[in-house]
Design a protein around this motif. Structure first.
Motif, PDB file in Angstrom:
ATOM      1  N   PHE A  11       0.848  -1.182   0.000  1.00  0.00           N
ATOM      2  CA  PHE A  11       0.000   0.000   0.000  1.00  0.00           C
ATOM      3  C   PHE A  11       0.890   1.240   0.000  1.00  0.00           C
ATOM      4  O   PHE A  11       1.813   1.347   0.785  1.00  0.00           O
ATOM      5  CB  PHE A  11      -0.886  -0.044   1.251  1.00  0.00           C
ATOM      6  CG  PHE A  11      -1.790   1.127   1.410  1.00  0.00           C
ATOM      7  CD1 PHE A  11      -2.865   1.308   0.571  1.00  0.00           C
ATOM      8  CD2 PHE A  11      -1.572   2.045   2.409  1.00  0.00           C
ATOM      9  CE1 PHE A  11      -3.708   2.379   0.734  1.00  0.00           C
ATOM     10  CE2 PHE A  11      -2.407   3.120   2.585  1.00  0.00           C
ATOM     11  CZ  PHE A  11      -3.487   3.287   1.738  1.00  0.00           C
ATOM     12  N   LEU A  12       0.628   2.160  -0.903  1.00  0.00           N
ATOM     13  CA  LEU A  12       1.399   3.392  -1.066  1.00  0.00           C
ATOM     14  C   LEU A  12       2.854   3.138  -1.474  1.00  0.00           C
ATOM     15  O   LEU A  12       3.729   3.943  -1.192  1.00  0.00           O
ATOM     16  CB  LEU A  12       1.390   4.238   0.217  1.00  0.00           C
ATOM     17  CG  LEU A  12       0.056   4.787   0.665  1.00  0.00           C
ATOM     18  CD1 LEU A  12       0.217   5.506   1.989  1.00  0.00           C
ATOM     19  CD2 LEU A  12      -0.532   5.720  -0.370  1.00  0.00           C
ATOM     20  N   LYS A  13       3.101   2.019  -2.125  1.00  0.00           N
ATOM     21  CA  LYS A  13       4.466   1.698  -2.526  1.00  0.00           C
ATOM     22  C   LYS A  13       4.829   2.485  -3.778  1.00  0.00           C
ATOM     23  O   LYS A  13       4.037   2.587  -4.710  1.00  0.00           O
ATOM     24  CB  LYS A  13       4.582   0.194  -2.813  1.00  0.00           C
ATOM     25  CG  LYS A  13       5.986  -0.290  -2.937  1.00  0.00           C
ATOM     26  CD  LYS A  13       6.004  -1.800  -3.006  1.00  0.00           C
ATOM     27  CE  LYS A  13       7.433  -2.284  -2.906  1.00  0.00           C
ATOM     28  NZ  LYS A  13       7.479  -3.737  -2.877  1.00  0.00           N
ATOM     29  N   THR A  14       6.011   3.054  -3.777  1.00  0.00           N
ATOM     30  CA  THR A  14       6.495   3.788  -4.944  1.00  0.00           C
ATOM     31  C   THR A  14       7.787   3.153  -5.418  1.00  0.00           C
ATOM     32  O   THR A  14       8.536   2.551  -4.653  1.00  0.00           O
ATOM     33  CB  THR A  14       6.756   5.267  -4.602  1.00  0.00           C
ATOM     34  OG1 THR A  14       7.690   5.337  -3.530  1.00  0.00           O
ATOM     35  CG2 THR A  14       5.477   5.970  -4.206  1.00  0.00           C
ATOM     36  N   LYS A  15       8.040   3.277  -6.682  1.00  0.00           N
ATOM     37  CA  LYS A  15       9.253   2.732  -7.273  1.00  0.00           C
ATOM     38  C   LYS A  15      10.387   3.736  -7.099  1.00  0.00           C
ATOM     39  O   LYS A  15      10.175   4.935  -7.068  1.00  0.00           O
ATOM     40  CB  LYS A  15       9.026   2.468  -8.755  1.00  0.00           C
ATOM     41  CG  LYS A  15       7.842   1.565  -9.044  1.00  0.00           C
ATOM     42  CD  LYS A  15       8.319   0.235  -9.460  1.00  0.00           C
ATOM     43  CE  LYS A  15       7.127  -0.603  -9.863  1.00  0.00           C
ATOM     44  NZ  LYS A  15       7.064  -1.846  -9.233  1.00  0.00           N
ATOM     45  N   ALA A  16      11.600   3.213  -6.993  1.00  0.00           N
ATOM     46  CA  ALA A  16      12.781   4.064  -6.865  1.00  0.00           C
ATOM     47  C   ALA A  16      13.731   3.770  -8.018  1.00  0.00           C
ATOM     48  O   ALA A  16      13.956   2.617  -8.371  1.00  0.00           O
ATOM     49  CB  ALA A  16      13.483   3.804  -5.541  1.00  0.00           C
ATOM     50  N   LEU A  17      14.253   4.824  -8.589  1.00  0.00           N
ATOM     51  CA  LEU A  17      15.230   4.692  -9.657  1.00  0.00           C
ATOM     52  C   LEU A  17      16.551   5.234  -9.139  1.00  0.00           C
ATOM     53  O   LEU A  17      16.649   6.395  -8.758  1.00  0.00           O
ATOM     54  CB  LEU A  17      14.781   5.489 -10.898  1.00  0.00           C
ATOM     55  CG  LEU A  17      15.770   5.544 -12.044  1.00  0.00           C
ATOM     56  CD1 LEU A  17      15.984   4.156 -12.634  1.00  0.00           C
ATOM     57  CD2 LEU A  17      15.278   6.498 -13.117  1.00  0.00           C
ATOM     58  N   VAL A  18      17.548   4.366  -9.111  1.00  0.00           N
ATOM     59  CA  VAL A  18      18.873   4.758  -8.653  1.00  0.00           C
ATOM     60  C   VAL A  18      19.723   5.006  -9.892  1.00  0.00           C
ATOM     61  O   VAL A  18      19.943   4.098 -10.695  1.00  0.00           O
ATOM     62  CB  VAL A  18      19.504   3.669  -7.761  1.00  0.00           C
ATOM     63  CG1 VAL A  18      20.892   4.076  -7.328  1.00  0.00           C
ATOM     64  CG2 VAL A  18      18.620   3.401  -6.558  1.00  0.00           C
ATOM     65  N   ILE A  19      20.176   6.237 -10.041  1.00  0.00           N
ATOM     66  CA  ILE A  19      21.008   6.608 -11.178  1.00  0.00           C
ATOM     67  C   ILE A  19      22.469   6.397 -10.782  1.00  0.00           C
ATOM     68  O   ILE A  19      22.926   6.921  -9.784  1.00  0.00           O
ATOM     69  CB  ILE A  19      20.788   8.089 -11.570  1.00  0.00           C
ATOM     70  CG1 ILE A  19      19.319   8.401 -11.729  1.00  0.00           C
ATOM     71  CG2 ILE A  19      21.612   8.456 -12.773  1.00  0.00           C
ATOM     72  CD1 ILE A  19      18.718   8.120 -13.052  1.00  0.00           C
ATOM     73  N   GLY A  20      23.173   5.639 -11.583  1.00  0.00           N
ATOM     74  CA  GLY A  20      24.586   5.401 -11.318  1.00  0.00           C
ATOM     75  C   GLY A  20      24.854   3.927 -11.103  1.00  0.00           C
ATOM     76  O   GLY A  20      24.030   3.202 -10.543  1.00  0.00           O
ATOM     77  N   THR A  21      26.014   3.490 -11.549  1.00  0.00           N
ATOM     78  CA  THR A  21      26.367   2.082 -11.419  1.00  0.00           C
ATOM     79  C   THR A  21      27.594   1.887 -10.554  1.00  0.00           C
ATOM     80  O   THR A  21      28.120   0.787 -10.460  1.00  0.00           O
ATOM     81  CB  THR A  21      26.636   1.473 -12.819  1.00  0.00           C
ATOM     82  OG1 THR A  21      27.689   2.212 -13.438  1.00  0.00           O
ATOM     83  CG2 THR A  21      25.395   1.501 -13.669  1.00  0.00           C
ATOM     84  N   GLY A  22      28.042   2.938  -9.925  1.00  0.00           N
ATOM     85  CA  GLY A  22      29.222   2.840  -9.067  1.00  0.00           C
ATOM     86  C   GLY A  22      28.903   2.111  -7.777  1.00  0.00           C
ATOM     87  O   GLY A  22      27.792   1.622  -7.545  1.00  0.00           O
ATOM     88  N   THR A  23      29.879   2.046  -6.919  1.00  0.00           N
ATOM     89  CA  THR A  23      29.699   1.323  -5.655  1.00  0.00           C
ATOM     90  C   THR A  23      28.658   1.995  -4.755  1.00  0.00           C
ATOM     91  O   THR A  23      27.905   1.315  -4.068  1.00  0.00           O
ATOM     92  CB  THR A  23      31.041   1.225  -4.894  1.00  0.00           C
ATOM     93  OG1 THR A  23      31.546   2.542  -4.697  1.00  0.00           O
ATOM     94  CG2 THR A  23      32.044   0.400  -5.679  1.00  0.00           C
ATOM     95  N   LEU A  24      28.605   3.327  -4.800  1.00  0.00           N
ATOM     96  CA  LEU A  24      27.610   4.031  -3.992  1.00  0.00           C
ATOM     97  C   LEU A  24      26.201   3.748  -4.499  1.00  0.00           C
ATOM     98  O   LEU A  24      25.292   3.481  -3.707  1.00  0.00           O
ATOM     99  CB  LEU A  24      27.886   5.542  -3.996  1.00  0.00           C
ATOM    100  CG  LEU A  24      26.924   6.387  -3.166  1.00  0.00           C
ATOM    101  CD1 LEU A  24      26.981   5.979  -1.698  1.00  0.00           C
ATOM    102  CD2 LEU A  24      27.226   7.857  -3.319  1.00  0.00           C
ATOM    103  N   GLY A  25      26.006   3.780  -5.814  1.00  0.00           N
ATOM    104  CA  GLY A  25      24.693   3.476  -6.388  1.00  0.00           C
ATOM    105  C   GLY A  25      24.265   2.056  -6.091  1.00  0.00           C
ATOM    106  O   GLY A  25      23.098   1.795  -5.782  1.00  0.00           O
ATOM    107  N   GLN A  26      25.203   1.110  -6.161  1.00  0.00           N
ATOM    108  CA  GLN A  26      24.881  -0.286  -5.856  1.00  0.00           C
ATOM    109  C   GLN A  26      24.545  -0.453  -4.370  1.00  0.00           C
ATOM    110  O   GLN A  26      23.642  -1.209  -4.011  1.00  0.00           O
ATOM    111  CB  GLN A  26      26.044  -1.190  -6.246  1.00  0.00           C
ATOM    112  CG  GLN A  26      26.231  -1.301  -7.749  1.00  0.00           C
ATOM    113  CD  GLN A  26      27.466  -2.111  -8.116  1.00  0.00           C
ATOM    114  OE1 GLN A  26      28.238  -2.513  -7.243  1.00  0.00           O
ATOM    115  NE2 GLN A  26      27.644  -2.341  -9.411  1.00  0.00           N
TER     116      GLN A  26
END
Length: 161
Positions: free
Chosen positions: A134-149
């Motif tokens: 309920f009220l779930k939203t999708k998240a998009l993480v930009i970047g493939t570096g270690t911080l993004g992962q």
């Protein structure tokens, strides 16, 4: 250490406040049958506002406002009962020390029982609602570096994120 409350934690706070403020009125109405008297008496009684502050603080101490917590029935029942008993003990001590906070014992005990039950049920409904997405939203993480992962992994492993 105080942490800022998440938006989902505010839902629990509002539900708990409503239960704490209206349980004594409901008990008085059930015992006496006059809703106007119960409303006027408990909305002006100093114990009402003190009980709201004490019980909400006890719930915070027992970590009942964490929005990422799984509310398992037995653990939640133990936490709710422990916090209600601690809050009731504090209020009983205050009413013993200052007689202006006196309330009838039966009203006090029944009110504590009613809002402990309501608060437990609110936690179970809250848990069921947010398990279903309920009220779930999708998240998009930009970047493939270690911080993004690391951020993507944290989002996936955090319950109710």
């Amino acid at each position: 250490m105080f942490h800022p409350m998440a938006r989902r934690g505010w839902l629990l706070l509002v539900a708990d406040s409503a239960a704490i403020l209206f349980a004594p009125q409901l008990i008085s109405y059930g015992r006496g049958g006059d809703w106007n008297w119960a409303y006027q008496y408990f909305m002006t009684h100093p114990m009402t506002f003190l009980s709201a502050a004490v019980f909400l603080t006890c719930f915070y101490v027992f970590d009942l406002y964490d929005p990422h917590k799984y509310f398992k029935p037995m653990a939640t029942a133990t936490d709710v009962l422990s916090s209600v008993l601690l809050g009731a003990f504090v209020l009983a001590a205050v009413s013993y020390l200052d007689r202006s906070f006196l309330v009838a014992r039966s009203s006090f005990v029944l009110s504590a029982f009613v809002f402990a039950l309501v608060i437990f049920c609110v936690r179970m409904v809250y848990d069921a609602l947010f398990k279903t997405g309920f009220l779930k939203t999708k998240a998009l993480v930009i970047g493939t570096g270690t911080l993004g992962q690391a951020i993507a992994q944290m989002i996936q492993t955090t319950p109710y994120s």
